[in-house]
Design an enzyme around this catalytic site. Structure first.
Site, PDB file in Angstrom:
ATOM      1  CB  THR A  86      -0.899  -0.007   1.255  1.00 46.76           C
ATOM      2  OG1 THR A  86      -1.506   1.274   1.401  1.00 46.76           O
ATOM      3  CG2 THR A  86      -0.104  -0.303   2.519  1.00 46.76           C
ATOM      4  CG  ASP A  87      -1.165   4.938  -1.016  1.00 42.84           C
ATOM      5  OD1 ASP A  87      -1.710   4.293  -0.096  1.00 42.84           O
ATOM      6  OD2 ASP A  87      -1.776   5.791  -1.699  1.00 42.84           O
ATOM      7  CD  GLU A  88      -3.321   3.355   4.482  1.00 44.67           C
ATOM      8  OE1 GLU A  88      -3.073   3.181   5.684  1.00 44.67           O
ATOM      9  OE2 GLU A  88      -4.442   3.220   3.988  1.00 44.67           O
ATOM     10  CE1 TYR A 118      -3.293  -2.771   5.758  1.00 41.90           C
ATOM     11  CE2 TYR A 118      -3.260  -0.406   5.318  1.00 41.90           C
ATOM     12  CZ  TYR A 118      -3.269  -1.715   4.857  1.00 41.90           C
ATOM     13  OH  TYR A 118      -3.254  -1.969   3.506  1.00 41.90           O
ATOM     14  CE  LYS A 157       0.145  -4.601   2.964  1.00 39.89           C
ATOM     15  NZ  LYS A 157      -0.238  -5.940   2.395  1.00 39.89           N
TER      16      LYS A 157
HETATM   17  P1  NAD Z   1      -9.621  -7.378   2.357  1.00 40.67           P
HETATM   18  O1  NAD Z   1      -9.621  -7.139   3.820  1.00 40.67           O
HETATM   19  O2  NAD Z   1     -10.849  -7.105   1.570  1.00 40.67           O
HETATM   20  O3  NAD Z   1      -9.243  -8.912   2.075  1.00 40.67           O
HETATM   21  C1  NAD Z   1      -8.198  -9.564   2.757  1.00 40.67           C
HETATM   22  C2  NAD Z   1      -8.330 -11.066   2.527  1.00 40.67           C
HETATM   23  O4  NAD Z   1      -7.233 -11.717   3.202  1.00 40.67           O
HETATM   24  C3  NAD Z   1      -9.625 -11.672   3.083  1.00 40.67           C
HETATM   25  O5  NAD Z   1     -10.201 -12.542   2.140  1.00 40.67           O
HETATM   26  C4  NAD Z   1      -9.156 -12.437   4.320  1.00 40.67           C
HETATM   27  O6  NAD Z   1      -9.959 -13.568   4.631  1.00 40.67           O
HETATM   28  C5  NAD Z   1      -7.745 -12.838   3.909  1.00 40.67           C
HETATM   29  N1  NAD Z   1      -6.897 -13.090   5.084  1.00 40.67           N
HETATM   30  C6  NAD Z   1      -6.729 -12.282   6.177  1.00 40.67           C
HETATM   31  N2  NAD Z   1      -5.893 -12.870   7.045  1.00 40.67           N
HETATM   32  C7  NAD Z   1      -5.490 -14.044   6.479  1.00 40.67           C
HETATM   33  C8  NAD Z   1      -4.604 -15.076   6.889  1.00 40.67           C
HETATM   34  N3  NAD Z   1      -3.941 -15.021   8.064  1.00 40.67           N
HETATM   35  N4  NAD Z   1      -4.433 -16.134   6.062  1.00 40.67           N
HETATM   36  C9  NAD Z   1      -5.096 -16.223   4.875  1.00 40.67           C
HETATM   37  N5  NAD Z   1      -5.948 -15.268   4.444  1.00 40.67           N
HETATM   38  C10 NAD Z   1      -6.144 -14.187   5.236  1.00 40.67           C
HETATM   39  O7  NAD Z   1      -8.374  -6.578   1.802  1.00 40.67           O
HETATM   40  P2  NAD Z   1      -8.196  -5.783   0.426  1.00 40.67           P
HETATM   41  O8  NAD Z   1      -8.701  -4.419   0.580  1.00 40.67           O
HETATM   42  O9  NAD Z   1      -8.679  -6.643  -0.664  1.00 40.67           O
HETATM   43  O10 NAD Z   1      -6.591  -5.693   0.349  1.00 40.67           O
HETATM   44  C11 NAD Z   1      -5.841  -6.728  -0.250  1.00 40.67           C
HETATM   45  C12 NAD Z   1      -4.375  -6.359  -0.230  1.00 40.67           C
HETATM   46  O11 NAD Z   1      -4.169  -5.158  -0.955  1.00 40.67           O
HETATM   47  C13 NAD Z   1      -3.814  -6.111   1.169  1.00 40.67           C
HETATM   48  O12 NAD Z   1      -2.507  -6.649   1.213  1.00 40.67           O
HETATM   49  C14 NAD Z   1      -3.785  -4.600   1.286  1.00 40.67           C
HETATM   50  O13 NAD Z   1      -2.777  -4.187   2.159  1.00 40.67           O
HETATM   51  C15 NAD Z   1      -3.483  -4.219  -0.144  1.00 40.67           C
HETATM   52  N6  NAD Z   1      -3.956  -2.876  -0.549  1.00 40.67           N
HETATM   53  C16 NAD Z   1      -5.257  -2.529  -0.355  1.00 40.67           C
HETATM   54  C17 NAD Z   1      -5.700  -1.296  -0.802  1.00 40.67           C
HETATM   55  C18 NAD Z   1      -7.147  -0.877  -0.662  1.00 40.67           C
HETATM   56  O14 NAD Z   1      -7.506   0.223  -1.048  1.00 40.67           O
HETATM   57  N7  NAD Z   1      -8.031  -1.697  -0.113  1.00 40.67           N
HETATM   58  C19 NAD Z   1      -4.803  -0.420  -1.419  1.00 40.67           C
HETATM   59  C20 NAD Z   1      -3.472  -0.805  -1.578  1.00 40.67           C
HETATM   60  C21 NAD Z   1      -3.065  -2.052  -1.158  1.00 40.67           C
HETATM   61  O1  TDX Z   2     -17.029   6.128   7.374  1.00 40.42           O
HETATM   62  C1  TDX Z   2     -15.949   6.599   6.989  1.00 40.42           C
HETATM   63  N1  TDX Z   2     -15.806   7.946   6.863  1.00 40.42           N
HETATM   64  C2  TDX Z   2     -14.661   8.529   6.430  1.00 40.42           C
HETATM   65  O2  TDX Z   2     -14.599   9.758   6.333  1.00 40.42           O
HETATM   66  C3  TDX Z   2     -14.804   5.744   6.647  1.00 40.42           C
HETATM   67  C4  TDX Z   2     -14.910   4.259   6.795  1.00 40.42           C
HETATM   68  C5  TDX Z   2     -13.654   6.365   6.223  1.00 40.42           C
HETATM   69  N2  TDX Z   2     -13.571   7.707   6.119  1.00 40.42           N
HETATM   70  C6  TDX Z   2     -12.329   8.319   5.582  1.00 40.42           C
HETATM   71  C7  TDX Z   2     -11.029   7.841   6.163  1.00 40.42           C
HETATM   72  C8  TDX Z   2     -10.084   7.994   4.986  1.00 40.42           C
HETATM   73  O3  TDX Z   2      -9.621   9.341   4.898  1.00 40.42           O
HETATM   74  O4  TDX Z   2     -12.289   7.939   4.205  1.00 40.42           O
HETATM   75  C9  TDX Z   2     -10.939   7.705   3.772  1.00 40.42           C
HETATM   76  C10 TDX Z   2     -10.815   6.276   3.255  1.00 40.42           C
HETATM   77  O5  TDX Z   2     -10.980   5.415   4.378  1.00 40.42           O
HETATM   78  P1  TDX Z   2     -10.826   3.814   4.235  1.00 40.42           P
HETATM   79  O6  TDX Z   2     -11.770   3.311   3.208  1.00 40.42           O
HETATM   80  O7  TDX Z   2     -10.878   3.240   5.596  1.00 40.42           O
HETATM   81  O8  TDX Z   2      -9.368   3.668   3.568  1.00 40.42           O
HETATM   82  P2  TDX Z   2      -7.902   4.103   4.067  1.00 40.42           P
HETATM   83  O9  TDX Z   2      -7.796   4.192   5.522  1.00 40.42           O
HETATM   84  O10 TDX Z   2      -7.487   5.277   3.231  1.00 40.42           O
HETATM   85  O11 TDX Z   2      -7.071   2.791   3.597  1.00 40.42           O
HETATM   86  C11 TDX Z   2      -7.388   2.114   2.356  1.00 40.42           C
HETATM   87  O12 TDX Z   2      -6.458   2.439   1.351  1.00 40.42           O
HETATM   88  C12 TDX Z   2      -5.154   1.953   1.520  1.00 40.42           C
HETATM   89  C13 TDX Z   2      -7.427   0.609   2.563  1.00 40.42           C
HETATM   90  O13 TDX Z   2      -8.373   0.297   3.589  1.00 40.42           O
HETATM   91  C14 TDX Z   2      -6.077   0.061   2.890  1.00 40.42           C
HETATM   92  O14 TDX Z   2      -6.119  -1.353   2.969  1.00 40.42           O
HETATM   93  C15 TDX Z   2      -5.121   0.472   1.805  1.00 40.42           C
HETATM   94  O15 TDX Z   2      -3.829   0.076   2.133  1.00 40.42           O
END
Ligand code: NAD
Ligand code: TDX
Length: 345
Positions: free
Chosen positions: A134-136, A161, A165
């Site tokens: 992630t960019d975080e 988190y 990562k």
């Molecule tokens: P998500 O929470 O929707 O899905 C995570 C999945 O991992 C789930 O299916 C869960 O059951 C599985 N999991 C969790 N713990 C596990 C374990 N110990 N063993 C096996 N499986 C396990 O997450 P997401 O939003 O789809 O993110 C996926 C990946 O992308 C993560 O690595 C996250 O850091 C990265 N990422 C997410 C975002 C975003 O915006 N959501 C952005 C950049 C990177």
């Molecule tokens: O109810 C809400 N109201 C609100 O204002 C929620 C759930 C979030 N927010 C804000 C927090 C953040 O500024 O919205 C923005 C996005 O929030 P999230 O969806 O929780 O994402 P963020 O914390 O930015 O992280 C996401 O992007 C990077 C993913 O969850 C991570 O897994 C990924 O690494």
């Protein structure tokens, strides 16, 4: 000249792929993408936590995709499974910042110990590894900072988190350098699209409106996220697996910066509500102000381009998807909102 982006079936140099976390949001979208764009045989390795859904994998061909339910930190399961494959694409994680503030423990287990366990398995079996991050890990930017994150931005994670990562990224680089593991890494910005859990910002706001309630904005809503459609994340990861250089990191982003207030207003407009029909709620502790990605390396070296350049169009499609798929999200909605309500959010 960078190679042209291919939209026909591509032939992966390898055919047996493990997708960890393939029942989660981005992982399941990637599995669908792999099935559409390659001939790979796919094994989803997923613990099926609260964030997973078997339904996200429904309709995929049974002779191409199988699900192994298990923990990536379970070496006795992981090592023989990895040895039967050519590539591991590692999405599994605890992924929600708010949850990491409430209880960091599963984040350390899955994101750090789980990644370590996979790295040991690919090291022993000589299997190609792609680490999805992630960019975080880079912390946050000021609103008026002309810089964006790039491959050499120093690590400065803020939350449990993002710290876990960041730790996992460092493990991958150490395993490349110390043990010659054949790995690549990517750090992507905020994803949106179908099959995203209702705890996350965009699905939460859409489903709150569909439930007859109001969107909830943390703080003033000035925080900026750099939105990318999950389909574009998938095409970028596939390009890196096919053509990326071993040991390299690629940042993935689609120039989609928007502040949270703007996004809420767009969702309100798409659903026919008034622009002011939302609530301000308690802000997130340590809330990162702004993320922004410079994806020049990915674009120039691998020729990648996003297909969803228009965020408004992708958001409209996403609103429509949640409107049509209440059966998919409704089971998780009540417990998610109860947990938020307990925190005043
Ligand atoms: P998500 O929470 O929707 O899905 C995570 C999945 O991992 C789930 O299916 C869960 O059951 C599985 N999991 C969790 N713990 C596990 C374990 N110990 N063993 C096996 N499986 C396990 O997450 P997401 O939003 O789809 O993110 C996926 C990946 O992308 C993560 O690595 C996250 O850091 C990265 N990422 C997410 C975002 C975003 O915006 N959501 C952005 C950049 C990177
Ligand atoms: O109810 C809400 N109201 C609100 O204002 C929620 C759930 C979030 N927010 C804000 C927090 C953040 O500024 O919205 C923005 C996005 O929030 P999230 O969806 O929780 O994402 P963020 O914390 O930015 O992280 C996401 O992007 C990077 C993913 O969850 C991570 O897994 C990924 O690494």
């Amino acid at each position: 000249m960078p190679p042209a982006v291919r939209d026909l079936h591509t032939l992966l140099p390898v055919q047996r792929v493990i997708v960890t976390g393939g029942a989660g949001f981005i992982g399941s979208n990637f599995v669908h993408h792999l099935v559409r764009h390659t001939d790979a045989q796919v094994t989803v390795l997923d613990k099926l936590t609260y964030a997973a859904s078997r339904a996200s994998l429904a309709g995929l061909p049974e002779d191409r995709v199988r699900l192994v339910v298990g923990d990536i930190a379970d070496a006795a399961l992981v090592e023989p499974l990895v040895a039967e494959h050519d590539t591991v694409v590692h999405y599994a994680a605890e992924s929600h910042n708010d949850n990491s503030l409430a209880d960091p423990s599963p984040f350390v287990h899955t994101n750090i110990v789980g990644t370590f366990t996979l790295l040991e398995a690919v090291r022993k079996a000589g299997v190609r590894f792609h680490h999805v991050s992630t960019d975080e890990v880079y912390g946050d930017l000021e609103l008026d900072d002309p810089e964006r994150f790039h491959e050499h931005t120093p690590y400065r994670p803020s939350s449990p988190y993002s710290a876990t990562k960041a730790g996992s990224d460092h493990l991958v680089r150490a395993w490349v350098r110390s043990f010659g593991v054949q790995a690549t890494l990517s750090n992507c910005s905020n994803n949106y699209g179908p099959w995203q859990h209702v705890e996350k910002f965009i699905p939460r706001q859409i489903t709150e409106i569909l439930e007859g309630r109001r969107p909830r904005l943390y703080g003033k809503g000035e925080n900026v996220r750099d939105w990318i459609h999950t389909e574009d994340h998938s095409s970028a990861v596939l390009a890196i697996i096919e053509r990326g250089r071993i040991g390299e990191t690629y940042l993935i982003g689609a120039d989609g910066e928007k502040n949270n207030l703007e996004v809420v207003r767009m969702i309100l407009e798409l659903t026919g509500r008034d622009a002011g029909d939302f609530e301000h709620v308690t802000d997130r502790a340590g809330h990162d102000l702004r993320y922004a990605i410079d994806s020049t390396k990915l674009r120039t070296e691998l020729g990648w381009r996003p297909a969803y350049a228009d965020f408004a169009a992708g958001l409209a499609q996403t609103v429509e998807w949640y409107t049509q798929h209440r059966d998919w999200w409704a089971p998780a909605k009540h417990a998610t909102e109860a947990a938020y309500a307990a925190k005043g959010q």
